[in-house]
Scaffold this active site. Structure first.
Site, short mmCIF file in Angstrom:
data_model
loop_
_atom_site.label_atom_id
_atom_site.label_comp_id
_atom_site.label_asym_id
_atom_site.label_seq_id
_atom_site.Cartn_x
_atom_site.Cartn_y
_atom_site.Cartn_z
N HIS A 48 37.45 11.98 -23.10
CA HIS A 48 36.58 12.55 -22.06
C HIS A 48 35.13 12.09 -22.27
O HIS A 48 34.47 11.62 -21.34
CB HIS A 48 36.67 14.08 -22.13
N GLU B 170 0.73 4.45 5.97
CA GLU B 170 1.17 5.57 5.14
C GLU B 170 0.81 6.92 5.75
O GLU B 170 0.94 7.95 5.10
CB GLU B 170 0.68 5.43 3.70
N GLY C 109 3.65 2.46 3.08
CA GLY C 109 3.49 3.30 1.89
C GLY C 109 4.32 4.54 2.12
O GLY C 109 3.83 5.57 2.58
N THR C 110 5.60 4.43 1.84
CA THR C 110 6.52 5.51 2.24
C THR C 110 6.39 6.75 1.37
O THR C 110 6.95 7.79 1.72
CB THR C 110 7.97 5.00 2.21
N ASN C 111 5.64 6.66 0.28
CA ASN C 111 5.41 7.90 -0.50
C ASN C 111 4.51 8.83 0.30
O ASN C 111 4.85 9.98 0.57
CB ASN C 111 4.73 7.59 -1.84
N ASP C 112 3.35 8.31 0.68
CA ASP C 112 2.44 9.13 1.47
C ASP C 112 3.01 9.39 2.86
O ASP C 112 2.84 10.48 3.42
CB ASP C 112 1.07 8.44 1.59
N ARG D 163 -4.31 -3.62 -3.40
CA ARG D 163 -4.79 -2.49 -2.61
C ARG D 163 -6.14 -2.03 -3.16
O ARG D 163 -6.28 -1.82 -4.37
CB ARG D 163 -3.80 -1.34 -2.69
N ARG E 27 -2.08 -1.55 -7.69
CA ARG E 27 -2.93 -0.37 -7.48
C ARG E 27 -4.17 -0.54 -8.35
O ARG E 27 -4.10 -0.37 -9.57
CB ARG E 27 -2.19 0.90 -7.88
N CYS F 89 6.14 -0.70 0.06
CA CYS F 89 5.77 -0.63 -1.35
C CYS F 89 5.87 0.78 -1.90
O CYS F 89 5.50 1.03 -3.03
CB CYS F 89 4.38 -1.21 -1.57
C1 PEP Z 1 2.66 5.09 -0.93
O1 PEP Z 1 2.00 6.01 -0.50
O2 PEP Z 1 3.84 4.86 -0.59
C2 PEP Z 1 2.10 4.15 -1.91
C3 PEP Z 1 2.77 3.10 -2.29
O3 PEP Z 1 0.89 4.47 -2.45
P1 PEP Z 1 0.68 5.54 -3.63
O4 PEP Z 1 2.01 5.91 -4.15
O5 PEP Z 1 -0.20 4.89 -4.62
O6 PEP Z 1 0.01 6.66 -2.88
MG MG Z 2 -0.15 6.01 -0.81
#
Ligand code: PEP
Ligand code: MG
Length: 922
Positions: free
Chosen positions: A488, A787, A808-811, A660, A604, A873
């Site tokens: 297991h 973003e 910027g898919t995080n923001d 950036r 960054r 990114c």
């Molecule tokens: C984002 O916002 O997707 C990005 C890449 O920038 P950071 O994560 O630095 O805000």
């Molecule tokens: Mg960002």
């Protein structure tokens, strides 16, 4: 629902190998093997549709009458094929009742073996086999298993009686049993040594336990036993450990398990009987050699459960860690071994993939009980896929699709530094590769608790069971004292990509004392020493060699195989999107290039300012109250920044680098601790109260929506002016060295065209100045991040002023969903757990919402500027599911952290190949 039950046996099967959805993996495999003429004990599969129906109707309504009658009819066929009868007064039939879902869930769902025994049947079996011990042992095991799984009487209630009997027998035989703990006693006096007379007494005791615990006697009618077991198998889909496993592996809750009822064959009928598990290729390394383990005179579960340490299949493997000499199946039962090798070859050719096989030999007759595509380490997956192309079994496309992109993470992680000094404690089996150090814990709960406190732990168990899965997940690595490569612990750890050393027989674990004792052997095999390792002590595991070391051993970077490089080349040929890396330093840039990055998608710049000598100049800049004093501080930062860019451009020669400009709010750079603040006051000759006042001024209620991104440059343009100067001066310098430089200057957090135009004027103005001063021109692109939702909505307008967009898919996720990147961890897991969100949107793109904005921005910007360069990114650039979406949007590239670059290359290739496949079938 049409039919409910699918027969297999006597060379014929109602189902086949393609019907995994209906018959589960096990049922489909048994049907296919039967069709291939491979010896499989006859039986039938009750389909997953029945399981779903049973769950929907509710357990209190039981199985439908139509299902019961199909089961009865199928049973009659099995009885006639076996020339035996369930509950028969002569030649009684025993059956196994096993779960088998569409996707393999090893050990998570329930199984009942030896079903069909009662007092009469046991006596008949004893007479028929001439082996009382066998018959009563089967009966005893059955009562325990059935009671545990169907009647919910805990196993421990039975095991305590077995332990007492074992102790009494050991004492009678003059074994100094009192010195040993339970585990040691079990090892010295295995179940097979307990005499029939004792087993008979034990059966009576077990029955009393059942009556006491359930208020009813143990069911003696075999048909009643069968209905109980079938229902329990269906219900086991909803046990807690199965639910945890499904969550970890993304298996839908709605699938349900099929139920396989199959004639029992016995590997424990004497020395001419055996049982084993095999892989058609080595599941750990991928090497093309038959690999497996067996035990003479044993039942199937013994091999997997790790109660006894199994023996190797092939003569070649004799004497390997944990096995005895002269113990191979090849040596002991050559005919059965040869037959097994032939079956292995046929199955591999037929399924064109590595097979995981379970077999039993009953009185020299071989039976296959299971075959399925075997689980493998990432290393093995890569090697097998590439070698199978060489052997003509599969094509390159299939090879690429066979390797799970996220699993190759395992290959990219460090191994033990071969030059490091180390103290070897013991050696076990190399069950799952990788190298980890951590504090020892002896229970799954402790593993979860300690790792929750941020401490890396190694879970040490005698053996693991499905209850330990959450603890295994929390631990960095797993060490077991017992069990083989198919135990297991080994199977589950490999699936998780977690380092594991299994079957390390030199250790003896004492859970009560929370220590393990390790016997250290000298080279000549004599016992040299004993060592105690307590909970909390640090050890290191090397899952690739099976070694256990004392203390923390340093690690060295991963060395990637030739097969890996080859597969990656094929993937690169197949993919349409480029893969770039998010890298902020020359070192990151080099790592990224080594992993195959085709540029930097996000540098960054703020990370460059946190470093030692730079931060004081940054503080000075932040504290400046006039443009002049700010410019003076920025002048000090310029050489640092320029040097960084020179380093990065040199590393990335010829490849694009997206830089950036400064993004975070300035207060992020201010010192938070009072000692630092005092030092700053001294260095800048500023009264501390003034510093504190400035800190308060910089404070924002919603910094993520505050004075950051290009808003900083609207108020303090000199910051971006310095950065643009640093980038282009560096570019000119590197260009003069004869290297190609492709800087792409990217503006963060843009929401409007006038804002973007202001930034473009700034960049072009400084560029013209730098080029005039340097007497040199380098091409550069000007672009922006997308973003914020407004930027995505107005993408058409923005595209007129920008040559590229990077999502910027995080923001964008944060702002679209109104979920704080920094705080959502408190409640997002609950959302995912309760199914309110399918996945964490910061890990895998929310295609329906955020994805709609991305799609809109792509369309609008392309309509305005057909040459628009579009990339991503945010963290999603390294997530395989999101990569598929980006491929569909025809982005030019994804950009992710350097270690995820190979994952993204493979995922992009898979996206391209599966889109082609679905286009072709559309
Ligand atoms: C984002 O916002 O997707 C990005 C890449 O920038 P950071 O994560 O630095 O805000
Ligand atoms: Mg960002």
């Amino acid at each position: 629902m049409g039919r409910y039950v699918y027969l297999f046996g006597g060379g014929k099967a109602d189902g086949d190998g393609t019907q995994k959805e209906l018959l589960g993996g096990k049922g489909a495999g048994l049907a296919e093997m039967t069709r291939l003429g491979i010896p499989v004990p006859p039986g039938f599969t009750i389909s997953t549709e029945v399981a779903v129906d049973y769950a929907v109707r509710g357990a209190e309504y039981g199985l439908r009458d139509e299902i019961r009658s199909e089961v009865r009819a199928a049973l009659v066929t099995v009885e006639s094929l076996m020339k035996r009868k369930l509950g028969g007064a002569e030649r009684p039939l025993l059956v196994s009742v096993r779960s088998g879902a569409r996707a393999s869930m090893p050990g998570m769902l329930d199984t009942v073996l030896n079903l069909g025994i009662n007092d009469d049947v046991a006596r008949t079996l004893a007479k028929e086999t001439g082996n009382e011990r066998f018959a009563f042992d089967a009966y005893r095991r059955f009562i325990m298993m059935y009671s545990d799984i169907v009647l919910h009487v805990p196993r421990a209630k039975f095991e305590e009686h077995l332990d007492t009997v074992r102790y009494d027998v050991a004492t009678k035989r003059g074994l100094a049993a009192s010195q040993w703990n339970k585990e040691e006693l079990k090892r010295r006096l295995p179940d097979s040594e307990i005499p029939a007379s004792e087993l008979q007494k034990l059966i009576a005791v077990y029955k009393d336990v059942v009556t006491r615990e359930t208020g009813k006697p143990f069911p003696t009618d075999p048909e009643l036993q069968l209905w109980g077991a079938i229902r329990a198998v269906f219900e086991s889909w909803n046990n807690a450990r199965a639910k945890t496993y499904r969550k970890m592996h993304g298996i839908p809750e709605t699938w349900g398990t099929a139920c396989n009822v199959q004639a029992m064959v016995f590997g424990n009928l004497g020395d001419d009987s055996a049982t084993g598990v095999a892989f058609s290729r080595d599941p750990s390394t991928g090497e093309n050699r038959f690999f497996g383990e067996w035990l003479p005179n044993a039942q199937g579960e013994d091999v997997v459960a790790g109660i006894r340490t199994p023996l190797p299949l092939r003569r070649e493997a004799e004497g390997a860690a944990g096995s005895e000499p002269d113990a191979s199946l090849e040596g002991k039962m050559p005919e059965a071994f040869q037959q097994l090798v032939e079956i292995r070859n046929r199955l591999e050719k037929h399924f064109r993939d590595m097979q995981d096989i379970e077999f039993t030999i009953q009185q020299n007759q071989l039976f296959l009980l299971q075959c399925r595509n075997g689980k493998r380490t990432a290393r093995a997956a890569v090697r097998m896929a590439v070698e199978m192309v060489g052997e003509g079994l599969i094509d390159r496309k299939e090879a690429i699709l066979r390797v799970e992109p996220s699993s190759i993470d395992q290959l990219l992680h460090p191994a033990l530094d071969p030059k490091a000094e180390k103290t070897l404690l013991a050696r076990g089996l190399p069950a799952s590769p990788g190298a980890v150090s951590g504090e020892v814990v002896f229970s799954a709960e402790d593993a979860e608790r300690r790792s929750g406190q941020g401490i890396g732990v190694i879970l040490v168990r005698v053996e693991t069971s499905p209850e330990d899965v959450a603890g295994m997940k929390a631990a960095l690595g797993v060490l077991t004292a017992r069990g083989g490569m198919t135990s297991h612990a080994a199977v589950v750890a490999r699936g998780m990509g977690k380092c594991c050393v299994a079957g390390c027989s030199a250790i003896s674990v004492d859970y009560d004392e929370q220590v393990m004792l390790i016997t250290i052997y000298a080279d000549d095999g004599t016992k040299k020493d004993t060592r105690r390792v307590k909970a909390g002590d640090v050890i290191t595991l090397d899952g690739s060699s099976g070694s256990v070391y004392l203390g923390r051993v340093p690690t060295a970077p991963a060395a990637l195989s030739e097969e890996f490089a080859e597969l990656m080349e094929w993937a690169d040929d197949a993919r349409k999107m480029r893969v770039r890396a998010n890298a902020d330093t020359p070192l990151d840039a080099r790592t990224a290039r080594n992993f195959g990055a085709e540029g930097i998608g996000l540098c960054r710049t703020e990370h460059m300012f946190f470093d030692g000598a730079r931060i004081p100049a940054m503080w000075e800049m932040i504290l400046a109250t006039t443009r002049l004093s700010r410019e003076k501080a920025l002048e000090k930062l310029l050489p640092f920044q320029r040097a960084d860019f020179i380093g990065i451009f040199r590393e990335m020669k010829g490849l694009p680098v997206t830089i950036r400009l400064l993004d975070p709010p300035l207060h992020e750079f201010m010192p938070h601790e009072s000692a630092q603040l005092e030092k700053l006051a001294l260095d800048t000759k500023t009264p501390i109260d003034e510093l504190k006042k400035r800190s308060v001024e910089l404070h924002e209620f919603n910094p993520m929506l505050g004075h950051r991104g290009c808003r900083l440059a609207v108020t303090y343009p000199e910051i971006y002016e310095m950065q643009v100067r640093a980038i282009l001066e560096a570019a000119c310098e590197v260009a003069k060295e004869g290297l190609d430089v492709l800087p792409e200057i990217m503006i963060p957090l843009v929401i409007s065209r006038p804002e973007l135009d202001r930034m473009k004027d700034l960049v072009d103005r400084i560029a013209a100045r730098v080029f005039a001063e340097k007497g040199c021109r380098v091409p550069y692109l000007f672009g922006t991040m997308i973003e914020l939702p407004r930027a995505a909505l107005l993408a058409g307008d923005l595209a007129e002023g920008a040559e590229f967009f990077s999502f910027g898919t995080n923001d964008l996720t944060q702002a679209t969903m109104g979920l704080s990147r920094d705080d959502a961890g408190k409640f997002l897991p609950v959302y995912v757990e309760q199914g309110l969100l399918a996945t964490d949107p910061f890990q895998s793109l929310d295609v329906a919402g955020v994805g709609a904005l991305v799609r809109h921005a792509c369309e609008k910007s392309r309509a305005v500027r057909s040459s628009m360069k579009l990339g991503v990114c945010g963290e999603h650039g390294g997530d395989p599911a999101s990569i598929r979406f980006f491929h569909e949007q025809k982005l030019a590239y994804v950009s992710c952290s350097p270690f995820r670059v190979p994952i993204a290359r493979l995922a992009a290739a898979q996206a391209a190949l599966s889109t082609v496949a679905s286009d072709a079938t559309a």
